[in-house]
Motif scaffolding. Structure first.
Motif, PDB file in Angstrom:
ATOM      1  N   TYR A 169       0.831  -1.209   0.000  1.00  0.00           N
ATOM      2  CA  TYR A 169       0.000   0.000   0.000  1.00  0.00           C
ATOM      3  C   TYR A 169       0.869   1.263   0.000  1.00  0.00           C
ATOM      4  N   VAL A 170       1.794   1.329   0.953  1.00  0.00           N
ATOM      5  CA  VAL A 170       2.589   2.554   1.136  1.00  0.00           C
ATOM      6  C   VAL A 170       3.454   2.852  -0.092  1.00  0.00           C
ATOM      7  N   LYS A 171       4.083   1.815  -0.667  1.00  0.00           N
ATOM      8  CA  LYS A 171       4.983   2.044  -1.799  1.00  0.00           C
ATOM      9  C   LYS A 171       4.236   2.490  -3.061  1.00  0.00           C
ATOM     10  N   ARG A 172       2.941   2.151  -3.173  1.00  0.00           N
ATOM     11  CA  ARG A 172       2.168   2.628  -4.325  1.00  0.00           C
ATOM     12  C   ARG A 172       1.868   4.121  -4.222  1.00  0.00           C
ATOM     13  N   LEU A 173       1.623   4.568  -2.982  1.00  0.00           N
ATOM     14  CA  LEU A 173       1.185   5.958  -2.807  1.00  0.00           C
ATOM     15  C   LEU A 173       2.314   6.898  -2.384  1.00  0.00           C
ATOM     16  N   ARG A 174       3.237   6.391  -1.563  1.00  0.00           N
ATOM     17  CA  ARG A 174       4.339   7.230  -1.067  1.00  0.00           C
ATOM     18  C   ARG A 174       5.650   6.465  -1.180  1.00  0.00           C
ATOM     19  N   PRO A 175       6.122   6.240  -2.437  1.00  0.00           N
ATOM     20  CA  PRO A 175       7.302   5.375  -2.640  1.00  0.00           C
ATOM     21  C   PRO A 175       8.565   5.864  -1.940  1.00  0.00           C
ATOM     22  N   GLU A 176       8.584   7.152  -1.549  1.00  0.00           N
ATOM     23  CA  GLU A 176       9.800   7.676  -0.902  1.00  0.00           C
ATOM     24  C   GLU A 176       9.939   7.190   0.550  1.00  0.00           C
ATOM     25  N   ILE A 177       8.848   6.694   1.140  1.00  0.00           N
ATOM     26  CA  ILE A 177       8.922   6.194   2.526  1.00  0.00           C
ATOM     27  C   ILE A 177       9.625   4.838   2.540  1.00  0.00           C
ATOM     28  N   LYS A 178      10.657   4.720   3.366  1.00  0.00           N
ATOM     29  CA  LYS A 178      11.364   3.436   3.471  1.00  0.00           C
ATOM     30  C   LYS A 178      10.503   2.444   4.262  1.00  0.00           C
ATOM     31  N   ILE A 179      10.476   1.203   3.780  1.00  0.00           N
ATOM     32  CA  ILE A 179       9.807   0.134   4.524  1.00  0.00           C
ATOM     33  C   ILE A 179      10.904  -0.804   5.020  1.00  0.00           C
ATOM     34  N   ILE A 180      11.041  -0.868   6.340  1.00  0.00           N
ATOM     35  CA  ILE A 180      12.156  -1.615   6.923  1.00  0.00           C
ATOM     36  C   ILE A 180      11.626  -2.725   7.830  1.00  0.00           C
ATOM     37  N   GLY A 181      11.999  -3.948   7.489  1.00  0.00           N
ATOM     38  CA  GLY A 181      11.584  -5.100   8.292  1.00  0.00           C
ATOM     39  C   GLY A 181      12.526  -5.303   9.460  1.00  0.00           C
ATOM     40  N   VAL A 182      12.008  -5.950  10.515  1.00  0.00           N
ATOM     41  CA  VAL A 182      12.834  -6.242  11.690  1.00  0.00           C
ATOM     42  C   VAL A 182      12.619  -7.703  12.085  1.00  0.00           C
ATOM     43  N   GLU A 183      13.732  -8.420  12.254  1.00  0.00           N
ATOM     44  CA  GLU A 183      13.664  -9.826  12.671  1.00  0.00           C
ATOM     45  C   GLU A 183      14.638 -10.079  13.811  1.00  0.00           C
ATOM     46  N   PRO A 184      14.365 -11.102  14.643  1.00  0.00           N
ATOM     47  CA  PRO A 184      15.361 -11.503  15.646  1.00  0.00           C
ATOM     48  C   PRO A 184      16.558 -12.142  14.941  1.00  0.00           C
ATOM     49  N   VAL A 185      17.741 -11.992  15.517  1.00  0.00           N
ATOM     50  CA  VAL A 185      18.937 -12.592  14.897  1.00  0.00           C
ATOM     51  C   VAL A 185      18.797 -14.106  14.758  1.00  0.00           C
ATOM     52  N   ASP A 186      18.016 -14.721  15.666  1.00  0.00           N
ATOM     53  CA  ASP A 186      17.902 -16.185  15.624  1.00  0.00           C
ATOM     54  C   ASP A 186      16.596 -16.666  14.973  1.00  0.00           C
ATOM     55  N   ALA A 187      15.914 -15.765  14.255  1.00  0.00           N
ATOM     56  CA  ALA A 187      14.711 -16.163  13.497  1.00  0.00           C
ATOM     57  C   ALA A 187      14.600 -15.218  12.298  1.00  0.00           C
ATOM     58  N   ASN A 188      15.596 -15.314  11.406  1.00  0.00           N
ATOM     59  CA  ASN A 188      15.751 -14.302  10.348  1.00  0.00           C
ATOM     60  C   ASN A 188      15.501 -14.873   8.950  1.00  0.00           C
ATOM     61  N   ALA A 189      14.390 -15.592   8.799  1.00  0.00           N
ATOM     62  CA  ALA A 189      14.110 -16.267   7.520  1.00  0.00           C
ATOM     63  C   ALA A 189      13.997 -15.281   6.353  1.00  0.00           C
ATOM     64  N   MET A 190      13.363 -14.125   6.561  1.00  0.00           N
ATOM     65  CA  MET A 190      13.208 -13.159   5.465  1.00  0.00           C
ATOM     66  C   MET A 190      14.561 -12.539   5.101  1.00  0.00           C
ATOM     67  N   TYR A 191      15.327 -12.186   6.101  1.00  0.00           N
ATOM     68  CA  TYR A 191      16.655 -11.593   5.866  1.00  0.00           C
ATOM     69  C   TYR A 191      17.505 -12.542   5.014  1.00  0.00           C
ATOM     70  N   GLN A 192      17.539 -13.806   5.420  1.00  0.00           N
ATOM     71  CA  GLN A 192      18.345 -14.779   4.672  1.00  0.00           C
ATOM     72  C   GLN A 192      17.790 -15.005   3.267  1.00  0.00           C
ATOM     73  N   SER A 193      16.464 -15.050   3.159  1.00  0.00           N
ATOM     74  CA  SER A 193      15.842 -15.301   1.856  1.00  0.00           C
ATOM     75  C   SER A 193      16.127 -14.161   0.873  1.00  0.00           C
ATOM     76  N   LEU A 194      16.003 -12.910   1.346  1.00  0.00           N
ATOM     77  CA  LEU A 194      16.258 -11.768   0.467  1.00  0.00           C
ATOM     78  C   LEU A 194      17.713 -11.757   0.001  1.00  0.00           C
ATOM     79  N   HIS A 195      18.628 -12.138   0.891  1.00  0.00           N
ATOM     80  CA  HIS A 195      20.049 -12.182   0.515  1.00  0.00           C
ATOM     81  C   HIS A 195      20.338 -13.316  -0.461  1.00  0.00           C
ATOM     82  N   ALA A 196      19.622 -14.424  -0.313  1.00  0.00           N
ATOM     83  CA  ALA A 196      19.855 -15.592  -1.178  1.00  0.00           C
ATOM     84  C   ALA A 196      19.109 -15.481  -2.505  1.00  0.00           C
TER      85      ALA A 196
END
Length: 503
Positions: free
Chosen positions: A189-216
């Motif tokens: 929603y936000v990126k369609r209307l206000r693309p300049e706003i950064k969307i930043i995800g937060v994960e625990p260091v020991d449960a970082n499935a999205m972080y690892q997936s985006l890097h891979a």
């Protein structure tokens, strides 16, 4: 599969069960961060979490004949409550498969909202597998906790509310990631209307499935996940949520357990509400981002996404928050085992507030002291080590050592063959700066401290237990010391626990 998310979110049916939650200014945190931090208070929903938005939207879009048969979900937490509440509002049957390890408080919460609970398996994966089996057998409709366009769109209404509630510039929105449904909806929603706003995800260091997936560049399945932030303890993110996150996310920040505990404390101090660990991740991420990027005078939004906290975890959270704030440092300091050296050591610490002081006589030459103290920041701790070393005291900084923080701090001590003529007393004194030093300095120079334990528990009174080697001929003098000290005391020499473990 994924028609335009903007349209889906604008047409989402969430307000039959969800409320538009406030976007609240956090004054203390903002002042400390030198930025304006706004909290999106999803912890204020009736089920104390955002999850009912997506669950209800998915069910509300189902054709009447599917609704008539009923729905099924697998969840140990907030999604389960959202599905149960939504189903009862729509007048349909909801079966929730939960692992047998689910805390009773969560099972009861689902039942109280009309859900039929089936306990199966040790893990979420076991429960998920069984739910899919029941779905096929009974012709029920499975309500996925995150990997479904209608669920994602329901969560996306949070992004819609944020932009409506705050129309001035926003630097970044911070969102916790488990399976990715919440952040995918907000980002779409936000990126369609206000693309300049950064969307930043937060994960625990020991449960970082999205972080690892985006890097891979593809979905990674974790072999195990840390369970402290159980609301985001997901081994693999969703297919659709991953696709959306690949397209829209600006960054994913990883935070540790201590940082999460500190964020729970921060939010409590600003709002008097207690978030669950997953609910506080976004706040911890915002703090880490400000420290890393050194930004100031920007507006940041953090989604406080849940408050289903088990009360018995609060002790752990309170203990670790000071460490997460870098406000406590823990050291092992070695000093000579001789009269006067403890006093010299205390002088070295100056007027600093002690949080902990543990010692047990164990060696004729040296004494090992376990000491915790309040600090301003990490640089302060480094300087403290240098000060101790300059006075000839060998020092090890244990602040980041898990074994120390979880176990050793409670285990320092034991029987000592060197503790002759030992007396054991407990004392209570007003907890104010310098009170502990006053106690140490008022003792006779001839007596040797053979055991010392103090831990600041945040109350008005400090409590210490002291083992003192007092020759039998000096007992009158010892009694005089007790009478003139002015602190309450208890003689613990006949205490069976002391006899068994220390005496």
């Amino acid at each position: 599969m994924h028609s335009d998310y903007l349209e889906r979110i604008l047409n989402a049916r969430v307000y039959d069960v969800a409320q538009e939650t406030p976007l609240e200014f956090a004054p203390n945190l903002s002042a400390r961060l030198n930025n304006q931090l706004l909290l999106k208070r999803e912890d204020m929903q009736s089920v104390f979490s955002f999850k009912l938005r997506g669950a209800y939207n998915k069910m509300a879009q189902l054709p009447p004949e599917q609704l008539a048969v009923g729905v099924i979900a697998a969840s140990a937490g907030n999604h389960a409550q959202g599905v149960a509440l939504g189903a009862s509002r729509l007048g349909t049957r909801a079966i929730i498969v939960m692992p047998v390890t689910t805390p009773q408080v969560k099972v009861d919460a689902v039942r109280s909202r009309g859900g039929e609970v089936v306990l199966h398996g040790e893990t979420f994966d076991d429960a998920y597998g069984y739910a899919r089996q029941l779905e096929a057998e009974k012709g029920l409709t499975f309500i996925h906790p995150f990997d479904d366009p209608d669920v994602i769109a329901g969560q996306g209404t949070i992004g819609m509310e944020i932009l409506r509630q705050y129309q001035k510039p926003i630097h970044a929105i911070f969102v916790a990631i488990g399976g990715g449904g919440l952040i995918a909806g907000i980002a779409a929603y936000v990126k369609r209307l206000r693309p300049e706003i950064k969307i930043i995800g937060v994960e625990p260091v020991d449960a970082n499935a999205m972080y690892q997936s985006l890097h891979a560049g593809e979905r990674v399945r974790l072999s195990q996940v840390g369970l402290f932030a159980d609301g985001v303890a997901v081994r693999q993110v969703g297919e659709e949520t991953f696709r959306v996150c690949q397209e829209y996310l600006d960054d994913v920040i990883l935070v540790g357990t201590d940082d999460t505990c500190a964020a729970i404390k921060d939010v409590f101090e600003d709002t008097r509400s207690i978030l669950e660990p997953a609910g506080a991740l976004a706040i911890a991420g915002a703090k880490a981002y400000v420290e890393r990027e050194q930004i100031q005078d920007e507006t940041l939004v953090a989604v406080a996404c849940g408050a289903n906290m088990n009360f018995d975890r609060l002790r752990f959270v309170a203990e670790r928050a000071e460490l997460g704030e870098r406000r406590e440092a823990i050291f092992a300091v070695t000093i000579p085992e001789e009269p006067g050296s403890l006093r010299k050591f205390c002088d070295t610490m100056g007027t600093r507030n002690l949080t902990e002081f543990n010692y047990r006589i164990a060696d004729r030459q040296v004494a090992h002291i376990f000491v915790g103290m309040q600090i301003q920041n990490r640089a302060d701790a480094v300087q403290m080590v240098e000060t101790f070393e300059a006075h000839g005291f060998e020092t090890v900084d244990l602040t980041d050592d898990e074994l120390t923080k979880l176990h050793l701090r409670h285990m320092v001590g034991g029987h000592s063959p060197l503790a002759h003529h030992e007396l054991l007393y407990r004392f209570e004194f007003p907890e104010r700066p310098g009170a502990l030093m006053k106690f140490v300095n008022s003792m006779s120079r001839n007596w040797n401290i053979s055991l010392f334990h103090y831990r600041n528990n945040g109350s008005d009174y400090g409590r210490i237990v002291v083992g003192m080697q007092v020759p039998p001929a000096e007992m009158d003098e010892w009694q005089k010391f007790l009478d003139t000290l002015g602190y309450r005391y208890w003689d613990e020499n006949d205490n069976p626990a002391y006899q068994l473990f220390l005496g």
